[in-house]
Design an enzyme around this catalytic site. Structure first.
Site, PDB file in Angstrom:
ATOM      1  N   THR A   1      57.591  96.340  61.878  1.00  0.00           N
ATOM      2  CA  THR A   1      57.918  97.662  62.428  1.00  0.00           C
ATOM      3  C   THR A   1      56.696  98.173  63.171  1.00  0.00           C
ATOM      4  OG1 THR A   1      57.117  98.930  60.515  1.00  0.00           O
ATOM      5  CG2 THR A   1      59.388  98.115  60.414  1.00  0.00           C
ATOM      6  N   ASP A   2      56.843  99.319  63.816  1.00  0.00           N
ATOM      7  CA  ASP A   2      55.714  99.879  64.561  1.00  0.00           C
ATOM      8  C   ASP A   2      54.547 100.220  63.636  1.00  0.00           C
ATOM      9  OD1 ASP A   2      57.032  99.634  66.935  1.00  0.00           O
ATOM     10  OD2 ASP A   2      57.777 101.700  66.963  1.00  0.00           O
ATOM     11  N   CYS A   3      54.849 100.665  62.423  1.00  0.00           N
ATOM     12  CA  CYS A   3      53.759 101.027  61.505  1.00  0.00           C
ATOM     13  C   CYS A   3      53.356  99.874  60.589  1.00  0.00           C
ATOM     14  CB  CYS A   3      54.145 102.264  60.684  1.00  0.00           C
ATOM     15  SG  CYS A   3      55.746 102.153  59.885  1.00  0.00           S
ATOM     16  N   TYR A   4      54.208  98.864  60.490  1.00  0.00           N
ATOM     17  CA  TYR A   4      53.891  97.674  59.692  1.00  0.00           C
ATOM     18  C   TYR A   4      54.141  96.441  60.564  1.00  0.00           C
ATOM     19  CZ  TYR A   4      54.134 100.833  55.653  1.00  0.00           C
ATOM     20  OH  TYR A   4      53.926 101.857  54.774  1.00  0.00           O
TER      21      TYR A   4
END
Length: 399
Positions: free
Chosen positions: A137-140
């Site tokens: 994901t964008d944060c992970y």
């Protein structure tokens, strides 16, 4: 007669009188219940037996770049990762399940390993291989990760066990014509052997049959460290039929336990394997019982001859199996029971020796002022069950 605060004050001054439950029973035989209640402050009970409804919560700490783990293996054992990004739950009975990219080989020893063995290795300070895949994901953004972890390199590592310390259990036999491999171990055909799992009169919940002392928040010895009673255990069935002494005739109350695995000792947390059944976890648990009033001693004076368990035939593949009646723990510990006129050899699944030793170790902790008692913050319910009486072996159909 006493309060927990008064007992803790004596513990802090190393003047508390502490007996293991076996010592307490011997003292009652010598001087009686009333005199013993005046003399003794704390009674320690213990058990060392397979407790397969156990597992470990592990927080790994974040990688750089961060990862949101969605599949994870610890030494080839699948851990549940369906909550926080790097939080895992490793079940004691989870078997080795290598991902397809890893060559597992034909090593029979590795195939017999499971979550309980990985938990034992982490407690022992041994390195454990971790393989993880993530949901990018964008944060992970990280998609995979491999490393070696130890007890000291992970953030949190604690046991949370949904069902430990059965108040009573069954005796397994096999009236069929082929060997059976069960959670009690191998049962030989034609009633050639019997296996029981509860250590009897030294086990914690037999000595507090109505859970008047043990409750949510009770501090205990768990796996060589300090733990607590967290809740009622799964399959908690306090409405089991009981003898006049209030002890149940079959599986009854259970407890959910929690404790910091980083404090624990490998001696009391051991992975094990049951042939053709799977891995599990042997766990040492000791529970202190404060002598607050005379009835505590009266209940703890119960003997193996006054406790019974049902003999259940595993050859009938049904939810509720037929039984051959009840036998006392004194009969079980004699090494032989009689079933339909036949002498059947018996063995315990619990270690009676280590059950005694874990109660003794807690006694020593209390005498040295290293362990104090807690007030329970809420009782364990003893007046309800969430299951019908004949479900999942909660009660026993007696012939």
């Amino acid at each position: 007669m006493r309060t927990i605060a008064e007992i803790n004050d004596k513990i802090s001054r190393e003047s508390a009188v502490v007996c293991t439950v076996e010592e307490l029973k011997a003292r009652v035989a010598q001087v009686g219940i009333s005199q013993t209640a005046k003399e003794v402050d704390v009674i320690t009970t213990g058990s060392f037996e397979p407790m397969e409804s156990s597992g470990a919560i592990i927080n790994l700490g974040q990688t750089d770049p961060p990862i949101k783990i969605r599949s994870c293996w610890l030494d080839g054992v699948l851990a549940y990762s369906g909550f926080g990004a790097v939080d895992l739950y490793l079940g004691a009975t989870q078997s080795v399940d290598y991902p397809s990219t890893v060559e597992a080989g034909d090593d029979s020893e590795s195939k017999e390993r499971g979550g309980g063995h990985v938990i034992e290795d982490l407690i022992a300070g041994k390195p454990v291989q971790l393989r993880a895949t993530g949901q990018a994901t964008d944060c992970y953004p990280r998609a995979s990760f491999e490393t070696t972890i130890t007890r000291d390199t992970i953030n949190q590592f604690y046991l949370y066990n949904p069902r430990n310390l059965y108040q009573n259990f069954i005796v397994g036999v096999n009236g069929g014509d082929r060997p059976l491999y069960t959670h009690l171990g191998p049962l030989q055909p034609q009633l050639a052997n019997a296996v029981y799992s509860n250590p009897g009169a030294i086990s914690p919940l037999f000595n507090d049959p109505n859970l008047q002392l043990i409750g949510i928040g009770t501090r205990i010895f768990l796996g060589g460290g300090i733990g607590y009673v967290a809740w009622e255990g799964t399959q908690h069935f306090p409405l089991q039929k009981r003898l006049p002494n209030q002890t149940p005739i079959g599986p009854a109350a259970t407890l959910a336990l929690i404790g910091d695995a980083k404090q624990m000792n490998r001696r009391w947390v051991r992975g094990c394997y049951f042939k053709n059944y799977g891995p599990s976890l042997m766990l040492g648990v000791a529970v202190p019982l404060p002598v607050l009033y005379e009835e505590v001693v009266e209940k703890c004076a119960v003997a193996d001859k006054d406790l019974v368990a049902p003999v259940v035939d595993f050859s009938i593949p049904r939810r509720v199996r037929p039984t051959f009646g009840l036998v006392s723990y004194a009969q079980l510990k004699s090494g032989r029971i009689t079933i339909e006129g036949k002498q059947v050899r018996v063995a315990p699944l619990a270690s009676i020796y280590l059950s005694r030793q874990v109660a003794l170790e807690l006694k020593q902790w209390i005498e040295e002022g290293k362990f104090t008692l807690t007030e329970r913050v809420a009782p364990i319910p003893m007046d309800r069950s969430f299951l019908p009486q004949d479900r999942w072996g909660a009660t026993i159909a007696l012939e």
